[in-house]
Scaffold this motif. Structure first.
Motif, PDB file in Angstrom:
ATOM      1  N   LEU A 126       6.386  47.647  -4.062  1.00  0.00           N
ATOM      2  CA  LEU A 126       6.470  48.140  -5.439  1.00  0.00           C
ATOM      3  C   LEU A 126       5.885  49.541  -5.585  1.00  0.00           C
ATOM      4  CD1 LEU A 126       5.593  44.885  -7.428  1.00  0.00           C
ATOM      5  CD2 LEU A 126       7.815  46.023  -7.268  1.00  0.00           C
ATOM      6  N   VAL A 127       4.753  49.781  -4.941  1.00  0.00           N
ATOM      7  CA  VAL A 127       4.140  51.112  -5.006  1.00  0.00           C
ATOM      8  C   VAL A 127       5.045  52.145  -4.344  1.00  0.00           C
ATOM      9  CG1 VAL A 127       2.216  52.510  -4.156  1.00  0.00           C
ATOM     10  CG2 VAL A 127       1.772  50.294  -5.219  1.00  0.00           C
ATOM     11  N   THR A 128       5.614  51.801  -3.206  1.00  0.00           N
ATOM     12  CA  THR A 128       6.524  52.718  -2.515  1.00  0.00           C
ATOM     13  C   THR A 128       7.730  53.024  -3.393  1.00  0.00           C
ATOM     14  OG1 THR A 128       5.826  51.874  -0.379  1.00  0.00           O
ATOM     15  CG2 THR A 128       7.927  53.032  -0.450  1.00  0.00           C
ATOM     16  N   PHE A 129       8.315  51.999  -3.982  1.00  0.00           N
ATOM     17  CA  PHE A 129       9.468  52.190  -4.855  1.00  0.00           C
ATOM     18  C   PHE A 129       9.097  53.037  -6.065  1.00  0.00           C
ATOM     19  CE2 PHE A 129      12.154  50.893  -8.420  1.00  0.00           C
ATOM     20  CZ  PHE A 129      13.412  51.147  -7.888  1.00  0.00           C
ATOM     21  N   ALA A 130       7.973  52.738  -6.692  1.00  0.00           N
ATOM     22  CA  ALA A 130       7.562  53.439  -7.912  1.00  0.00           C
ATOM     23  C   ALA A 130       7.272  54.912  -7.663  1.00  0.00           C
ATOM     24  CB  ALA A 130       6.335  52.758  -8.513  1.00  0.00           C
TER      25      ALA A 130
END
Length: 111
Positions: free
Chosen positions: A15-19
């Motif tokens: 999620l952090v990578t995507f965000a």
């Protein structure tokens, strides 16, 4: 760490990578990038790979080690020659790994 915690950790990292990447890609997808920028982006993968490989080959363990006992250096040189001569990725990987293991066995084996 339990398997459940590991799963949450992986999902959180995803999620952090995507965000952090999606907003930039969403903005840039609607714009025409200059050709010089596109050309410069083509150099990113080789530069990143070089930044990862060179320290591992020339300075394993954080100390510069340029001699024949450095099996990573010898295997890299062999892989470069094999890649240049054959232009075959699989042959390069297999031969490079074989040289790495065999050369390490010759110089790092006791006696």
């Amino acid at each position: 760490m339990s398997p459940r915690d590991e799963l949450f950790l992986i999902i959180g990292m995803a999620l952090v990578t995507f965000a952090t990447r999606y907003p930039v890609l969403a903005i840039l997808s609607k714009r025409q990038l200059p050709e010089t920028f596109k050309l410069a982006l083509g150099f990113v993968p080789p530069v990143v790979l070089t930044a990862i490989v060179v320290p591992a080959v020339f300075a394993p363990g954080g100390v510069i080690w340029l001699n024949l006992a450095n099996n990573a250096l010898v295997a890299s040189l062999a892989a470069i020659i094999i890649a240049w001569r054959t232009k075959n990725l699989l042959a390069t990987i297999v031969a490079g790994m074989a040289v790495y293991w065999l050369w390490g066995g010759v110089f790092l084996s006791p006696g």
